[in-house]
Design an enzyme around this catalytic site. Structure first.
Site, PDB file in Angstrom:
ATOM      1  N   ASP A   1      69.564  71.551  14.412  1.00 31.10           N
ATOM      2  CA  ASP A   1      70.079  71.000  13.217  1.00 31.10           C
ATOM      3  C   ASP A   1      70.388  69.567  13.477  1.00 31.10           C
ATOM      4  O   ASP A   1      69.949  68.644  12.499  1.00 31.10           O
ATOM      5  CB  ASP A   1      71.776  71.609  13.070  1.00 31.10           C
ATOM      6  CG  ASP A   1      71.662  72.830  13.056  1.00 31.10           C
ATOM      7  OD1 ASP A   1      70.851  73.339  12.533  1.00 31.10           O
ATOM      8  OD2 ASP A   1      72.753  73.691  13.267  1.00 31.10           O
TER       9      ASP A   1
ATOM     10  N   GLY B   1      84.450  90.497  -5.436  1.00 28.09           N
ATOM     11  CA  GLY B   1      85.684  90.361  -4.427  1.00 28.09           C
ATOM     12  C   GLY B   1      86.420  91.470  -4.139  1.00 28.09           C
ATOM     13  O   GLY B   1      86.404  92.659  -4.636  1.00 28.09           O
TER      14      GLY B   1
ATOM     15  N   GLY C   1      70.254  67.991  20.702  1.00 27.52           N
ATOM     16  CA  GLY C   1      69.046  68.725  21.011  1.00 27.52           C
ATOM     17  C   GLY C   1      68.861  69.873  20.250  1.00 27.52           C
ATOM     18  O   GLY C   1      67.692  70.721  20.553  1.00 27.52           O
TER      19      GLY C   1
ATOM     20  N   CYS D   1      80.498  92.793 -10.433  1.00 32.18           N
ATOM     21  CA  CYS D   1      81.246  93.603  -9.942  1.00 32.18           C
ATOM     22  C   CYS D   1      82.995  92.987 -10.375  1.00 32.18           C
ATOM     23  O   CYS D   1      83.328  93.087 -11.470  1.00 32.18           O
ATOM     24  CB  CYS D   1      81.486  93.697  -8.375  1.00 32.18           C
ATOM     25  SG  CYS D   1      82.157  95.219  -7.828  1.00 32.18           S
ATOM     26  N   TYR D   2      83.644  92.552  -9.265  1.00 36.46           N
ATOM     27  CA  TYR D   2      85.011  91.836  -9.879  1.00 36.46           C
ATOM     28  C   TYR D   2      84.867  90.641 -10.821  1.00 36.46           C
ATOM     29  O   TYR D   2      85.879  90.664 -11.504  1.00 36.46           O
ATOM     30  CB  TYR D   2      85.685  91.339  -8.366  1.00 36.46           C
ATOM     31  CG  TYR D   2      87.011  90.666  -8.466  1.00 36.46           C
ATOM     32  CD1 TYR D   2      88.090  91.286  -8.451  1.00 36.46           C
ATOM     33  CD2 TYR D   2      87.091  89.403  -9.096  1.00 36.46           C
ATOM     34  CE1 TYR D   2      89.415  90.880  -8.494  1.00 36.46           C
ATOM     35  CE2 TYR D   2      88.272  88.869  -9.266  1.00 36.46           C
ATOM     36  CZ  TYR D   2      89.394  89.577  -9.083  1.00 36.46           C
ATOM     37  OH  TYR D   2      90.831  88.982  -9.285  1.00 36.46           O
TER      38      TYR D   2
ATOM     39  N   SER E   1      68.581  67.704  15.562  1.00 35.57           N
ATOM     40  CA  SER E   1      67.197  67.244  15.545  1.00 35.57           C
ATOM     41  C   SER E   1      66.536  66.957  14.611  1.00 35.57           C
ATOM     42  O   SER E   1      65.714  65.764  14.317  1.00 35.57           O
ATOM     43  CB  SER E   1      66.422  68.123  16.736  1.00 35.57           C
ATOM     44  OG  SER E   1      67.046  68.111  17.956  1.00 35.57           O
TER      45      SER E   1
ATOM     46  N   GLU F   1      72.625  91.309  -5.823  1.00 36.00           N
ATOM     47  CA  GLU F   1      72.435  90.286  -4.685  1.00 36.00           C
ATOM     48  C   GLU F   1      72.017  90.767  -3.403  1.00 36.00           C
ATOM     49  O   GLU F   1      71.220  90.287  -2.532  1.00 36.00           O
ATOM     50  CB  GLU F   1      73.469  89.130  -4.457  1.00 36.00           C
ATOM     51  CG  GLU F   1      74.765  89.666  -3.730  1.00 36.00           C
ATOM     52  CD  GLU F   1      75.719  90.313  -4.914  1.00 36.00           C
ATOM     53  OE1 GLU F   1      76.973  90.252  -4.449  1.00 36.00           O
ATOM     54  OE2 GLU F   1      75.177  90.781  -5.794  1.00 36.00           O
TER      55      GLU F   1
ATOM     56  N   LYS G   1      70.415  77.566   8.173  1.00 32.94           N
ATOM     57  CA  LYS G   1      69.780  77.457   9.359  1.00 32.94           C
ATOM     58  C   LYS G   1      68.256  77.392   9.043  1.00 32.94           C
ATOM     59  O   LYS G   1      67.523  76.491   9.473  1.00 32.94           O
ATOM     60  CB  LYS G   1      70.163  78.264  10.384  1.00 32.94           C
ATOM     61  CG  LYS G   1      69.360  78.246  11.964  1.00 32.94           C
ATOM     62  CD  LYS G   1      69.575  76.894  12.515  1.00 32.94           C
ATOM     63  CE  LYS G   1      71.125  76.862  13.007  1.00 32.94           C
ATOM     64  NZ  LYS G   1      71.322  75.795  14.133  1.00 32.94           N
TER      65      LYS G   1
ATOM     66  N   HIS H   1      75.890  95.246  -7.587  1.00 31.47           N
ATOM     67  CA  HIS H   1      75.540  94.042  -6.785  1.00 31.47           C
ATOM     68  C   HIS H   1      74.162  93.895  -6.933  1.00 31.47           C
ATOM     69  O   HIS H   1      73.423  94.471  -5.921  1.00 31.47           O
ATOM     70  CB  HIS H   1      76.392  94.045  -5.362  1.00 31.47           C
ATOM     71  CG  HIS H   1      77.567  93.796  -5.292  1.00 31.47           C
ATOM     72  ND1 HIS H   1      78.427  92.696  -5.088  1.00 31.47           N
ATOM     73  CD2 HIS H   1      78.555  95.125  -5.358  1.00 31.47           C
ATOM     74  CE1 HIS H   1      79.609  93.094  -5.028  1.00 31.47           C
ATOM     75  NE2 HIS H   1      79.868  94.314  -5.230  1.00 31.47           N
TER      76      HIS H   1
END
Length: 504
Positions: free
Chosen positions: A221, A53, A218, A80-81, A223, A165, A360, A163
């Site tokens: 997502d 953070g 169309g 971290c934070y 579709s 990640e 996505k 970090h």
């Protein structure tokens, strides 16, 4: 399922934690720090991760959490934070070190531990200015960096100052996996296959014999969501394509051709006048979103009455929710997604959002598993408010025509050049700026069109595409030569952050 709760303290890297976990087979959701205890009681996670953070733990009103969370005997990893907060809450002292560590560093083992299994490169990524200057009660130091404690632990509670990640940390993902596997005792049990299986079961239990209407635009997502609901609800589903006048050129034909053979009713509603009349004179992008959301729901509720529908399904994604919903603390609303912040408070329809926790690229994988054609599931993202947020200022039919034609040329050229699938999102923006030009020895005074193409994974961060100049030149030449109303084309070379992908 081995659910891992990731508690968000406002870190720009929080979404990366979620992605790393899911890629490794562990399901996780991002939970605001002030909602963590409620989530814990309802979902009973098997492990907890505290994100980093931007705040200092000793600042007034800095994000914190109840000590009750440590009494549940659930393994906790602080980053971290998150590590500094753990230390503070257990009697440690955190101060500004005077030596900010930002960038590459190396963590050095003080003693062996299961957290180090299969790690032989200790190059990590730091981003902090505060350090633990007094160890918290009962904790031991198991690794250091040049300037501060690097890893601390107390039984099944661990803290990492770096970090893991981010991709800069060479074995960062392995640190997280080691915590989940060796400390929390979890095995990876989540994949898109398990998601699909569980979601079909959940939807069937929820929908039962009720009718569902589905917003089919169309885009990828909606579709994929429609294909999923077709599998679940069959003839109980009515897919509705609303032609609001704000879509790309020939979008109605594209949708019809791809879904005409599915075993559900496909209705195409012409609501262009309704949307454009509601948007007349509106220039503020937030107002546009909210108006479009309201008109969209009005149209759907009318259609729902005719078929006695109970549910409305939408293709809302995780980044839409994250960007639209703020909570107490450092996070802010970036923009209101029309499906999230744009919905009216009172609705007759019950909302179904099967992809609310997906990114996505995960939806694209789901589309493949549901058998949708690649040309459809590889389409670039398109905003729910459509071209309304790609026309800066007020909207009318002439501007929509100009933008649709320019957009179609841009898409055509990057497809011809073989770049379409190398680009995460490409778009045109019609600006309100007019500039002087010369065409056929005559002076022109027409609009500036901006082109933006970016590379991304989930839309949370993005960088502009270094498209070859000859392709950009061809796009520009064709747009100016074929679309009356534009005499200048510019290319947007801004990353996200600091900019968003869409201009509005």
């Amino acid at each position: 399922m081995n659910n891992v709760m990731t508690v968000d303290f406002g870190s720009q890297y929080s979404q990366l934690i979620i992605r790393k976990l899911r890629e490794s087979g562990y399901y996780s959701e991002l939970v605001p720090f002030d909602k963590a205890m409620d989530y814990l009681k309802q979902n009973k996670p098997k492990a907890i991760i505290f994100s980093g953070g931007p705040n200092s733990v000793y600042e007034k009103n800095s994000p914190s959490i109840s000590m009750e969370i440590f009494k549940q005997n659930i393994p906790i990893l602080g980053i971290c934070y998150g590590m500094q907060l753990i230390a503070k809450l257990h009697g440690g002292k955190i101060e500004n070190s005077g030596k900010r560590e930002y960038g590459y560093a190396e963590v050095k083992k003080v003693k062996d531990d299961l957290i180090f299994e299969n790690i032989n490169d200790f190059s990590i990524w730091m981003s902090h200015g505060d350090s633990i200057t007094k160890m918290p009660e009962g904790f031991e130091l198991i690794a250091t960096t040049e300037y501060c404690p690097g890893i601390i632990k107390k039984q099944n509670i661990y803290g990492l100052q770096f970090h893991p990640e981010v991709h800069h940390s060479k074995n960062g993902t392995q640190f997280i996996i080691n915590f989940l596997k060796n400390i929390a005792g979890l095995t990876p049990d989540w994949s898109m296959d398990t998601f699909l299986e569980n979601e079909i079961k959940t939807l069937k239990e929820k929908i039962k014999d009720k009718k569902v209407i589905c917003a089919l635009s169309g885009g990828v997502d909606s579709s994929v969501m429609t294909a999923l609901l077709a599998k679940v609800a069959g003839k109980q589903l009515t897919a509705i394509f609303v032609d609001n006048g704000l879509l790309r050129k020939n979008e109605k034909e594209f949708v019809y051709n791809n879904f005409k053979n599915f075993d559900f009713e496909l209705k195409i509603i012409d609501a262009q006048d309704e949307f454009l009349n509601a948007l007349k004179g509106i220039t503020d992008p937030e107002q546009k979103r909210k108006i479009i959301g309201k008109v969209f729901i009005d149209v759907f509720e009318r259609e729902a009455k005719d078929i006695n529908a109970y549910f409305l399904a939408q293709g809302t994604l995780y980044p839409d929710v994250i960007e639209s919903v703020s909570h107490k603390g450092p996070s802010q609303i970036i923009k209101s997604h029309h499906n999230v912040g744009g919905l009216p408070e009172k609705m007759n329809l019950k909302i179904i959002e099967p992809f609310r926790t997906l990114f996505k690229d995960e939806v694209r994988i789901l589309g493949e598993k549901l058998g949708l054609p690649k040309k459809l599931i590889q389409r670039h993202p398109f905003p729910g408010p459509g071209l309304a947020v790609r026309i800066l200022g007020d909207i009318d039919r002439e501007k929509l025509y100009i933008l649709k034609e320019a957009d179609a040329i841009m898409i055509d050229e990057i497809e011809k050049a073989g770049y379409y699938n190398q680009i995460w999102q490409a778009l045109c923006v019609l600006t309100p700026i007019k500039t002087v030009g010369v065409m056929g020895d005559q002076r022109t005074y027409e609009r500036v069109l901006a082109i933006r193409m970016v590379d991304s994974v989930d839309g949370m961060t993005a960088d502009f595409i270094r498209l070859p100049y000859n392709i950009l030149a061809k796009i520009s030449s064709r747009i100016i030569g074929e679309v009356r109303g534009i005499n200048r084309v510019v290319y947007d070379i801004t990353s996200k952050p600091p900019a968003t992908i869409e201009w509005e």
